[in-house]
Design a protein around this motif. Structure first.
Motif, PDB file in Angstrom:
ATOM      1  N   MET A   1       0.846  -1.197   0.000  1.00 33.51           N
ATOM      2  CA  MET A   1       0.000   0.000   0.000  1.00 33.51           C
ATOM      3  C   MET A   1       0.884   1.251   0.000  1.00 33.51           C
ATOM      4  O   MET A   1       1.852   1.333   0.744  1.00 33.51           O
ATOM      5  CB  MET A   1      -0.918  -0.013   1.226  1.00 33.51           C
ATOM      6  N   SER A   2       0.579   2.197  -0.838  1.00 33.31           N
ATOM      7  CA  SER A   2       1.368   3.421  -0.931  1.00 33.31           C
ATOM      8  C   SER A   2       1.132   4.301   0.289  1.00 33.31           C
ATOM      9  O   SER A   2       0.170   4.113   1.041  1.00 33.31           O
ATOM     10  CB  SER A   2       1.005   4.194  -2.204  1.00 33.31           C
ATOM     11  N   ASN A   3       2.051   5.264   0.482  1.00 31.02           N
ATOM     12  CA  ASN A   3       1.929   6.172   1.628  1.00 31.02           C
ATOM     13  C   ASN A   3       0.641   6.978   1.563  1.00 31.02           C
ATOM     14  O   ASN A   3      -0.018   7.216   2.582  1.00 31.02           O
ATOM     15  CB  ASN A   3       3.127   7.122   1.663  1.00 31.02           C
ATOM     16  N   SER A   4       0.266   7.432   0.361  1.00 34.61           N
ATOM     17  CA  SER A   4      -0.956   8.221   0.222  1.00 34.61           C
ATOM     18  C   SER A   4      -2.187   7.399   0.589  1.00 34.61           C
ATOM     19  O   SER A   4      -3.119   7.895   1.220  1.00 34.61           O
ATOM     20  CB  SER A   4      -1.080   8.750  -1.216  1.00 34.61           C
ATOM     21  N   ALA A   5      -2.178   6.138   0.194  1.00 35.10           N
ATOM     22  CA  ALA A   5      -3.312   5.264   0.528  1.00 35.10           C
ATOM     23  C   ALA A   5      -3.373   5.007   2.030  1.00 35.10           C
ATOM     24  O   ALA A   5      -4.459   4.986   2.623  1.00 35.10           O
ATOM     25  CB  ALA A   5      -3.193   3.942  -0.234  1.00 35.10           C
ATOM     26  N   GLU A   6      -2.193   4.809   2.655  1.00 34.33           N
ATOM     27  CA  GLU A   6      -2.148   4.594   4.098  1.00 34.33           C
ATOM     28  C   GLU A   6      -2.650   5.814   4.860  1.00 34.33           C
ATOM     29  O   GLU A   6      -3.392   5.703   5.841  1.00 34.33           O
ATOM     30  CB  GLU A   6      -0.715   4.268   4.527  1.00 34.33           C
ATOM     31  N   ASN A   7      -2.238   6.983   4.398  1.00 37.21           N
ATOM     32  CA  ASN A   7      -2.685   8.228   5.044  1.00 37.21           C
ATOM     33  C   ASN A   7      -4.190   8.390   4.924  1.00 37.21           C
ATOM     34  O   ASN A   7      -4.856   8.825   5.869  1.00 37.21           O
ATOM     35  CB  ASN A   7      -1.981   9.422   4.419  1.00 37.21           C
ATOM     36  N   ARG A   8      -4.711   8.033   3.762  1.00 39.35           N
ATOM     37  CA  ARG A   8      -6.157   8.156   3.553  1.00 39.35           C
ATOM     38  C   ARG A   8      -6.911   7.231   4.486  1.00 39.35           C
ATOM     39  O   ARG A   8      -7.906   7.630   5.109  1.00 39.35           O
ATOM     40  CB  ARG A   8      -6.499   7.867   2.097  1.00 39.35           C
ATOM     41  N   GLU A   9      -6.429   5.987   4.604  1.00 39.19           N
ATOM     42  CA  GLU A   9      -7.080   5.023   5.481  1.00 39.19           C
ATOM     43  C   GLU A   9      -7.011   5.478   6.937  1.00 39.19           C
ATOM     44  O   GLU A   9      -7.958   5.320   7.706  1.00 39.19           O
ATOM     45  CB  GLU A   9      -6.416   3.658   5.326  1.00 39.19           C
ATOM     46  N   ARG A  10      -5.875   6.039   7.343  1.00 39.26           N
ATOM     47  CA  ARG A  10      -5.696   6.499   8.715  1.00 39.26           C
ATOM     48  C   ARG A  10      -6.666   7.646   9.031  1.00 39.26           C
ATOM     49  O   ARG A  10      -7.268   7.686  10.109  1.00 39.26           O
ATOM     50  CB  ARG A  10      -4.256   6.954   8.917  1.00 39.26           C
ATOM     51  N   ILE A  11      -6.802   8.549   8.095  1.00 38.13           N
ATOM     52  CA  ILE A  11      -7.713   9.682   8.296  1.00 38.13           C
ATOM     53  C   ILE A  11      -9.159   9.207   8.395  1.00 38.13           C
ATOM     54  O   ILE A  11      -9.917   9.634   9.276  1.00 38.13           O
ATOM     55  CB  ILE A  11      -7.553  10.700   7.141  1.00 38.13           C
ATOM     56  N   LEU A  12      -9.544   8.318   7.491  1.00 36.02           N
ATOM     57  CA  LEU A  12     -10.919   7.812   7.500  1.00 36.02           C
ATOM     58  C   LEU A  12     -11.212   7.045   8.796  1.00 36.02           C
ATOM     59  O   LEU A  12     -12.320   7.123   9.341  1.00 36.02           O
ATOM     60  CB  LEU A  12     -11.144   6.909   6.286  1.00 36.02           C
ATOM     61  N   GLU A  13     -10.208   6.307   9.293  1.00 40.72           N
ATOM     62  CA  GLU A  13     -10.391   5.561  10.533  1.00 40.72           C
ATOM     63  C   GLU A  13     -10.604   6.495  11.717  1.00 40.72           C
ATOM     64  O   GLU A  13     -11.458   6.254  12.577  1.00 40.72           O
ATOM     65  CB  GLU A  13      -9.172   4.678  10.787  1.00 40.72           C
ATOM     66  N   ARG A  14      -9.818   7.578  11.756  1.00 33.30           N
ATOM     67  CA  ARG A  14      -9.970   8.554  12.842  1.00 33.30           C
ATOM     68  C   ARG A  14     -11.343   9.208  12.798  1.00 33.30           C
ATOM     69  O   ARG A  14     -11.985   9.427  13.835  1.00 33.30           O
ATOM     70  CB  ARG A  14      -8.872   9.611  12.737  1.00 33.30           C
ATOM     71  N   LEU A  15     -11.817   9.543  11.603  1.00 33.29           N
ATOM     72  CA  LEU A  15     -13.135  10.154  11.463  1.00 33.29           C
ATOM     73  C   LEU A  15     -14.232   9.197  11.902  1.00 33.29           C
ATOM     74  O   LEU A  15     -15.194   9.588  12.577  1.00 33.29           O
ATOM     75  CB  LEU A  15     -13.357  10.589  10.008  1.00 33.29           C
TER      76      LEU A  15
END
Length: 221
Positions: A1-15
Motif C-alpha cells: 500500500m502506498s503512503n498516500s493510501a495509508e494516510n487516507r485510510e488512517r484519516i478515514l479511521e480517525r473520522l
C-alpha cells in the motif's frame, strides 16, 4: 500500500472512530470584529494619509473639478493620451469637461480587445471610477465591467481613479455591509493600494512590474 493510501485510510479511521464514540469536532471560535466606524472626514483623512504613504497621489476636489486638475497634471508631465470608458459616469464627466485644445488627447475604450490591443498598449494612462475607498487599508475598490474592463487599470503606466467622498468606508467590513455584497457579490472585486510594486528581485522594491507605475486618486464631493 502506498503512503498516500495509508494516510487516507488512517484519516478515514480517525473520522469513523470520532463519530462512533461521540467526540465533538473542533469548532474554531468566531472572531468578533470591533472596528468602530468613523466619521466621513476622519475616513478621508486616514485614507489620504495612508494612500500617500504608499506613493499614491491624492487630490480632493468638488464636482467635476477633478477633470481640470487632471488635465493640468498630465499636460505638465507631457503625456500624449489618456484612456477612458465613455459609457461610465466617470468617462462621461471626463469627456464633457476635457479641454478641446489639450495637448493630451482622450482615447475611447473599444469593446473588441483584438482590434484595440495596439492602441491600448500605446496609452500613457487610463481613468476609471470605483466602488469606493477603504480608510483602514488605504485601498480603492474596483469592480471591472464590460464597459470599464480590468485591462484599463493594468496596462497603461498611469492609473487615475475617481472616488466619491461619501464612498470612503472605515474598513473592508464596513464597505461590504454598506455596499450590500450579501445580496450582490461582485464577480471580480479588486482592492488597489498604491502603484504596482514587488520586492521579489533581490528584495529591492520595484514599481510597475505587474501594472501601473503611478496611481492618482481624486476624491470628489
Amino acid at each position: 500500500m502506498s503512503n498516500s493510501a495509508e494516510n487516507r485510510e488512517r484519516i478515514l479511521e480517525r473520522l469513523y472512530n470520532a463519530q462512533q464514540y461521540g467526540r465533538d469536532a473542533y469548532i474554531p471560535q468566531k472572531k468578533v470584529w470591533n472596528i468602530k466606524n468613523q466619521s466621513k472626514e476622519k475616513n478621508i483623512e486616514e485614507f489620504t494619509e495612508r494612500m500617500t504613504a504608499v506613493r499614491t497621489e491624492v487630490f480632493r476636489t468638488k464636482g467635476t473639478e477633478w477633470v481640470g486638475e487632471l488635465q493640468k497634471l498630465v499636460e505638465e508631465r507631457g503625456q500624449k493620451n489618456l484612456l477612458h470608458a465613455p459609457a461610465t459616469p466617470t468617462g462621461k464627466a471626463l469627456a464633457a469637461n476635457w479641454g478641446k485644445d489639450s495637448s493630451c488627447k482622450l482615447v475611447t475604450w473599444k469593446e473588441s480587445i483584438e482590434e484595440f490591443k495596439d492602441e491600448l498598449f500605446d496609452c500613457d494612462g487610463a481613468v476609471t471610477g470605483c466602488l469606493g475607498g477603504i480608510a483602514e487599508s488605504a485601498a480603492v475598490i474596483l469592480w471591472p465591467t464590460e464597459e470599464e474592463p480590468r485591462l484599463m487599470s493594468i496596462v497603461p503606466p498611469l492609473h487615475v481613479v475617481v472616488v466619491e467622498a461619501d464612498s470612503i468606508y472605515t474598513s473592508f467590513q464596513d464597505a461590504i455591509k454598506k455596499l450590500k455584497w450579501n445580496k450582490e457579490m461582485p464577480t471580480n472585486a479588486l482592492l488597489i493600494s498604491g502603484p504596482s510594486k514587488t520586492a521579489d528581485i533581490e528584495l529591492i522594491l520595484q514599481f510597475g512590474v505587474h501594472g501601473p507605475t503611478d496611481l492618482i486618486v481624486f476624491i470628489t464631493e
